[in-house]
Design a protein around this motif. Structure first.
Motif, PDB file in Angstrom:
ATOM      1  N   ASP A 270       0.853  -1.185   0.000  1.00  0.00           N
ATOM      2  CA  ASP A 270       0.000   0.000   0.000  1.00  0.00           C
ATOM      3  C   ASP A 270       0.889   1.236   0.000  1.00  0.00           C
ATOM      4  O   ASP A 270       1.850   1.313   0.772  1.00  0.00           O
ATOM      5  CB  ASP A 270      -0.902   0.034   1.241  1.00  0.00           C
ATOM      6  CG  ASP A 270      -1.703  -1.235   1.420  1.00  0.00           C
ATOM      7  OD1 ASP A 270      -2.767  -1.347   0.811  1.00  0.00           O
ATOM      8  OD2 ASP A 270      -1.242  -2.127   2.177  1.00  0.00           O
TER       9      ASP A 270
ATOM     10  N   GLU B  29     -10.477   8.823   0.522  1.00  0.00           N
ATOM     11  CA  GLU B  29     -10.522   7.356   0.544  1.00  0.00           C
ATOM     12  C   GLU B  29      -9.176   6.755   0.931  1.00  0.00           C
ATOM     13  O   GLU B  29      -9.108   5.713   1.592  1.00  0.00           O
ATOM     14  CB  GLU B  29     -10.982   6.808  -0.806  1.00  0.00           C
ATOM     15  CG  GLU B  29     -10.149   7.232  -2.002  1.00  0.00           C
ATOM     16  CD  GLU B  29     -10.640   8.513  -2.654  1.00  0.00           C
ATOM     17  OE1 GLU B  29     -10.353   8.709  -3.855  1.00  0.00           O
ATOM     18  OE2 GLU B  29     -11.296   9.323  -1.970  1.00  0.00           O
ATOM     19  N   ASP B  30      -8.079   7.439   0.567  1.00  0.00           N
ATOM     20  CA  ASP B  30      -6.755   6.966   0.974  1.00  0.00           C
ATOM     21  C   ASP B  30      -6.529   7.170   2.472  1.00  0.00           C
ATOM     22  O   ASP B  30      -5.949   6.322   3.148  1.00  0.00           O
ATOM     23  CB  ASP B  30      -5.664   7.706   0.194  1.00  0.00           C
ATOM     24  CG  ASP B  30      -5.455   7.138  -1.204  1.00  0.00           C
ATOM     25  OD1 ASP B  30      -6.204   6.217  -1.579  1.00  0.00           O
ATOM     26  OD2 ASP B  30      -4.562   7.627  -1.918  1.00  0.00           O
TER      27      ASP B  30
ATOM     28  N   LYS C 154      -8.790   7.223   4.818  1.00  0.00           N
ATOM     29  CA  LYS C 154      -9.590   6.222   5.534  1.00  0.00           C
ATOM     30  C   LYS C 154      -8.966   4.835   5.411  1.00  0.00           C
ATOM     31  O   LYS C 154      -8.923   4.084   6.393  1.00  0.00           O
ATOM     32  CB  LYS C 154     -11.023   6.205   4.996  1.00  0.00           C
ATOM     33  CG  LYS C 154     -11.836   7.428   5.374  1.00  0.00           C
ATOM     34  CD  LYS C 154     -13.309   7.254   5.072  1.00  0.00           C
ATOM     35  CE  LYS C 154     -13.575   7.230   3.591  1.00  0.00           C
ATOM     36  NZ  LYS C 154     -15.021   7.176   3.290  1.00  0.00           N
ATOM     37  N   ARG C 155      -8.487   4.495   4.222  1.00  0.00           N
ATOM     38  CA  ARG C 155      -7.901   3.161   4.033  1.00  0.00           C
ATOM     39  C   ARG C 155      -6.624   2.998   4.848  1.00  0.00           C
ATOM     40  O   ARG C 155      -6.394   1.957   5.472  1.00  0.00           O
ATOM     41  CB  ARG C 155      -7.623   2.930   2.545  1.00  0.00           C
ATOM     42  CG  ARG C 155      -7.133   1.523   2.229  1.00  0.00           C
ATOM     43  CD  ARG C 155      -7.286   1.221   0.741  1.00  0.00           C
ATOM     44  NE  ARG C 155      -6.488   2.103  -0.083  1.00  0.00           N
ATOM     45  CZ  ARG C 155      -5.223   1.854  -0.441  1.00  0.00           C
ATOM     46  NH1 ARG C 155      -4.618   0.747  -0.008  1.00  0.00           N
ATOM     47  NH2 ARG C 155      -4.559   2.689  -1.200  1.00  0.00           N
TER      48      ARG C 155
ATOM     49  N   GLN D  86      -7.553   2.524   8.428  1.00  0.00           N
ATOM     50  CA  GLN D  86      -8.160   1.216   8.682  1.00  0.00           C
ATOM     51  C   GLN D  86      -7.114   0.115   8.732  1.00  0.00           C
ATOM     52  O   GLN D  86      -7.227  -0.824   9.525  1.00  0.00           O
ATOM     53  CB  GLN D  86      -9.210   0.902   7.612  1.00  0.00           C
ATOM     54  CG  GLN D  86     -10.300  -0.040   8.084  1.00  0.00           C
ATOM     55  CD  GLN D  86     -11.081   0.519   9.263  1.00  0.00           C
ATOM     56  OE1 GLN D  86     -11.527   1.660   9.237  1.00  0.00           O
ATOM     57  NE2 GLN D  86     -11.212  -0.262  10.324  1.00  0.00           N
TER      58      GLN D  86
END
Length: 1004
Positions: A267, A381-382, A384-385, A388
């Protein structure tokens, strides 16, 4: 075999020699073995440690007739297991390099050339230059805060260096400097990792990498942020990749551009330079909101449940106690609510009113997803990812970082975010956990350990200032616990002249003005002002590696003398001959002392993971070059001779400083003094526990006590045993302190001393034997004091509280008699990390309207207005980030003198995005003028997809990137990026903001 020359050439022309011989029926393993045996026949084998990135890779060399004929990785090294990176392998060309410094040189004031001189003349000139500068800048007293204080120091002489020499040579350097009364002392750590010790120390009590390289195999998540591990620490990456291949470890990379490290990561997340705190702060807020943290660990091992004072507050970007005029904080309100016993009060509930965790949750509740996205430029979105991934992982995780986190005006607080996240997850003190601070130079860890910096003494003992100018005052501030180590140090330094009656020689030391940071930046600023007269420089090249390098040059040009001890004549040594300058205008004399390469001398060296390893001597010195320890001996003996007839008390430290090192066994003699001995019998100590506080023992640096013990040189061990299969290898070399490999490993146990994770134990209390034991050396104060004793309940014993500090409160622990036992440290800019914009920023601080909180409120810049202009985004709209590459290293003094590394990367360049290139009409290979408020350079453009533009506070923001390893000396030359960079400094440490300044670009 009947083989014609024609057939052989035909075969090799098609497929290369190796494949050709195999195709002709030869047994290639036997061919290779025979070739190797022929090449190395009659050669002497030796082992050493690589010169570059502080991974500490083992090398094996072969010498024939005094010359190096082969260099390769050492297969028995647990760090690199036989592998070497391009730089490590390329160093094999250095011992035979034609352009090495072979004889001492002298550059007279105003001269345009060097003169060869004898060693005798060089040492004499250097000693006189240092003496003259010392006397010219001497201060016996100084009036500070309205009080006249005896300071016994010189402000006219400075020392820089130590990160490229061995431990024992570092020790010689710091002894020389301190005996001369020098307080302007610094090394490469100031420009790379100075922010690491106070950040990690404020949380854990020590400021070093917590776990060894081999332990990476036990982690399930590797979080790399602010490091291009693949290029800057290749053997660190080797261990990470092995963890993934063998155990499925996940790799996350967070950085400002897509790099070789990003390519191997599972990632990758891009953010704007200088915005890590707001990104990590969001993750911390989510941990506390969702409860996804290790409650048992936090309660048992941290101050998370401790209560804070009612008058502590944070408002509009500022913590309580801020003084706008002084740009500093009164920290009193940041403290704990103390009980009648003077200890921090604790709540039963982690989230009771006013607990550390409650305050932390309140603090980071402001870091909303929208705010983080607007500030960092990272898509929601990055964000949050990434959060997570961290929240969902309940297995051991390690955080790895380097200069991308440190080189900021908020560098200490960047790293403090890591400490908070790892403590909340329970990842400190365990196998597979920790925070890996990856050092950038071969011995920058030890040059920091040995206190080659203005604010520290050896072993991380704070250097005395006007507020702690007696041993009693110093002890009141820092505690009787640390007084013991200070007494052992001064006893080692002054021997019979250090007695209880004179506070064991404490008053032989210089006293700093606590309001004046005497860093590597102050050296050149004060030289420009005309008060710094001479600089002794050993193994460093600030003309290339300092930010705002033009000021370095201008400061050097106003000095009387410059002494450079290095293996090459670098840009700093020849600053007077910079292209475009007129040497006749520069009246600084320069004395060059040619030093041996690391392969040509012996000694020990300390890598990032605190592992101290032995270097054997390999080839003979080149020309008349000498090992640094021999140069140091010659220089110090000549200085002592110059002062031998002095009756002035200010010269007593010079006359009394111990220097009993034989010419035949210099390094061994120094090692014994550092390690420690009984002052009556001379018997060596085996560890810290044998040191006493009354002068009966001495140790030049307490954290290395035992590294040369009664069993001999522990750093030369090469044992391959790995009890518990953790990756520790306890009999390979020696780790400080006390050969502990996983720091704070007591935290891996429950309160009763049993392992919290029975399947992965590190240490434990053996009830039957009545002692702490384990696969690692237990990190406890006394191994016979069980978990039911006060000592046995201190998982972070180097903190005054005995526990880890999520919130860095000012705190002094008291002895029963009311004296200070130990003190915990607090960053000057806040007990909790808070986001502030870089000094030069393309935007406003969206978190704060307060003008005092746009950037670090404690930042003082400019300090020298005429030489330190500040750029604005209307003139300089793009963000510049600089860093290293795989093929070159630091200032390039070494790598730009290795021919084939120059073939790989021949010149500096600027990397820009395709979008910015299109906007400016720039194509790959075009010459581009890159300008900042301080200077401009012309380099070629590299147009890539690696750093996309980001939307920051609603505006498209572009970053450009440049390597910095070039200058006007060496086999390849080019403009130095650091003429552009800004010397705005972190207020905790005086480390510069290399990673985020403003520039403009235009086709040249």
């Amino acid at each position: 075999m009947d083989l014609s020359r024609r057939d052989f050439l035909k075969a090799t022309g098609l497929s290369g020699v190796g494949l050709a011989l195999a195709s002709l029926g030869l047994d290639m393993p036997k061919v290779r073995a025979a070739a190797r045996e022929f090449k190395l026949k009659g050669a002497r084998e030796f082992t050493s440690i690589c010169h570059f990135c502080a991974c500490g890779c083992g090398v094996i060399g072969y010498v024939k007739e005094g010359k190096l004929i082969n260099l390769e990785g050492a297969a028995d090294s647990p760090v690199n297991r036989g592998a070497l990176c391009s730089k490590g392998l390329g160093y094999g060309q250095i011992p035979n390099a034609e352009n090495r410094g072979k004889t001492p040189l002298y550059r007279a004031p105003g001269s345009d050339h060097w003169e060869e001189i004898s060693w005798e003349e060089a040492i004499d000139r250097a000693a006189h230059a240092m003496k003259n500068a010392r006397e010219k800048g001497w201060k016996q007293t100084e009036t500070i805060d309205g009080e006249t204080v005896e300071v016994r120091r010189t402000d006219g002489l400075s020392f820089i260096g130590g990160s490229q020499i061995n431990n024992e040579e570092c020790y010689q350097n710091i002894k020389m400097a301190r005996a001369l009364g020098v307080v302007y002392i610094d090394n490469q750590t100031r420009v790379c990792h100075a922010n690491t010790p106070p950040a990690m120390g404020a949380a854990f009590g020590r400021g070093a990498m917590t776990n060894p390289w081999g332990d990476l195999k036990n982690t399930q998540l590797v979080w790399i942020e602010g490091s291009n591990l693949a290029e800057c620490h290749p053997m660190g990456l080797k261990n990470v990749m092995a963890a993934r291949e063998d155990h499925g470890t996940r790799i996350v990379h967070v950085d400002v551009r897509y790099t070789r490290t990003s390519k191997i990561a599972d990632d990758y997340f891009q953010l704007r330079p200088g915005t890590d705190i707001v990104f990590l702060g969001y993750i911390i807020s989510q941990m506390l909101e969702t409860g996804k943290f290790n409650r048992d660990y936090v309660l048992r091992n941290t101050n998370g449940a401790c209560l804070l004072r009612d008058d502590y507050h944070f408002e509009d970007g500022l913590f309580s106690g801020y003084d706008e005029a002084a740009k500093s904080y009164d920290m009193e309100t940041w403290g704990y609510a103390l009980g009648a016993d003077g200890k921090p009060q604790k709540a039963d509930d982690l989230f009771a009113p006013n607990t550390v965790l409650t305050r932390l949750k309140e603090h980071y509740s402001r870091y909303t997803l929208d705010m983080v996205t607007n500030i960092t430029g990272m898509p929601a979105e990055d964000v949050k990812r990434a959060a997570q991934i961290w929240l969902d992982n309940d297995k051991p995780a390690v955080m790895m970082y380097a200069l991308g986190m440190t080189q900021h005006t908020v560098g200490v607080q960047n790293i403090r975010c890591f400490t908070i996240m790892q403590l909340l997850k329970g990842n400190i003190g365990i196998s597979g956990g920790g925070i890996d601070a990856m050092r950038g130079q071969p011995n920058v860890q030890a040059s920091t350990d040995f206190g080659i910096e203005f604010n520290m003494q050896p072993g991380y003992l704070v250097a005395p200032t006007h507020k702690t100018n007696t041993l009693a005052k110093w002890t009141k501030a820092y505690g009787t616990f640390r007084r013991k180590w200070y007494v052992n140090m001064t006893k080692a330094w002054f021997g019979e002249h250090a007695t209880a009656e004179n506070d064991f020689g404490f008053n032989y030391g210089a006293i700093r003005n606590g309001h004046h940071p005497d860093s590597i930046y102050a050296i050149f600023e004060d030289a420009y002002r005309g008060t710094m007269h001479a600089l002794y420089l050993c193994g460093q090249n600030p003309q290339v590696t300092n930010a705002n390098a033009g000021l370095v040059h201008d400061g050097l040009a106003k000095m009387d003398s410059l002494i450079v001890q290095d293996i090459f004549v670098n840009e700093t040594a020849e600053f007077w001959n910079r292209p475009g300058d007129n040497p006749a205008d520069i009246q600084t004399e320069v004395i060059y002392l040619p030093a041996c390469s690391y392969l040509e001398r012996e000694g020990s060296i300390t890598n990032s993971m605190r592992l101290i390893q032995w270097r054997m001597k390999g080839p003979d010195p080149v020309g008349s070059s000498k090992p640094d320890y021999e140069i140091n001996n010659l220089l110090w003996r000549r200085i002592v001779e110059l002062y031998k007839d002095s009756g002035d008390p200010k010269d007593d430290p010079i006359r009394f400083m111990t220097w009993d090192y034989s010419d035949d066994h210099t390094v061994e003699d120094i090692m014994k003094e550092i390690s420690g001995r009984d002052t009556a019998t001379g018997a060596l100590v085996n560890g810290i526990g044998e040191l006493k506080d009354n002068g009966e023992t001495s140790s030049g640096m307490w954290i290395y006590a035992g590294y040369y013990g009664r069993e001999g040189n522990m750093t030369a061990r090469r044992g391959q045993e790995d009890p518990g299969n953790i990756g520790i290898y306890p009999k390979f070399a020696w780790a400080w302190p006390d050969n502990i490999h996983i720091l704070y490993n007591r935290a891996s146990c429950l309160a009763d001393g049993s392992p919290a994770d029975p399947e992965h134990p590190v240490v434990w209390w053996d009830r039957a034997a009545g002692k702490w034991t384990g696969y690692d050396v237990p990190d406890v104060g006394n191994r016979l004091h069980g978990p039911d004793t006060p000592d046995g309940q201190k998982p972070f014993r180097m903190n005054g509280e005995g526990i880890a500090r999520i919130y860095a409160a000012p705190y002094q622990d008291k002895n029963p008699d009311g004296t200070t036992r130990d003190a915990s440290s607090t960053p000057v800019d806040g007990p909790i990390p808070e986001f502030y914009e870089p000094c030069e920023s393309p935007t406003h601080n969206a978190l704060h309207e307060n003008k005092n909180a746009q950037q670090n409120p404690c930042l003082i810049y400019p300090r020298l207005p005429e030489k330190q202009p500040v750029g604005t985004p209307d003139q300089f709209p793009y963000v510049l980030c600089s860093s290293g590459i795989a093929e070159h290293w630091c200032s390039g003094t070494v790598t730009r003198n290795i021919p084939w590394l120059n073939e790989l990367v021949k010149e500096p360049f600027v990397e820009i995005s395709e979008q910015l290139a299109g906007k400016l009409g720039i194509k790959a290979g075009d010459k581009v003028k890159v300008s900042s408020a301080r200077s401009e350079v012309v380099v070629k453009a590299m147009v890539t997809k690696r750093a996309r533009p980001l939307m920051v506070n609603g505006q498209e923001t572009h970053m450009v990137w440049m390597p910095y390893s070039w200058g006007f000396k060496g086999l390849s030359t080019g403009p130095s990026t650091n003429y552009l960079t800004i010397d705005a400094l972190d207020p905790n440490t005086q480390e510069q903001e290399f990673k985020a300044c403003l520039v403009n670009l235009a086709k040249a």
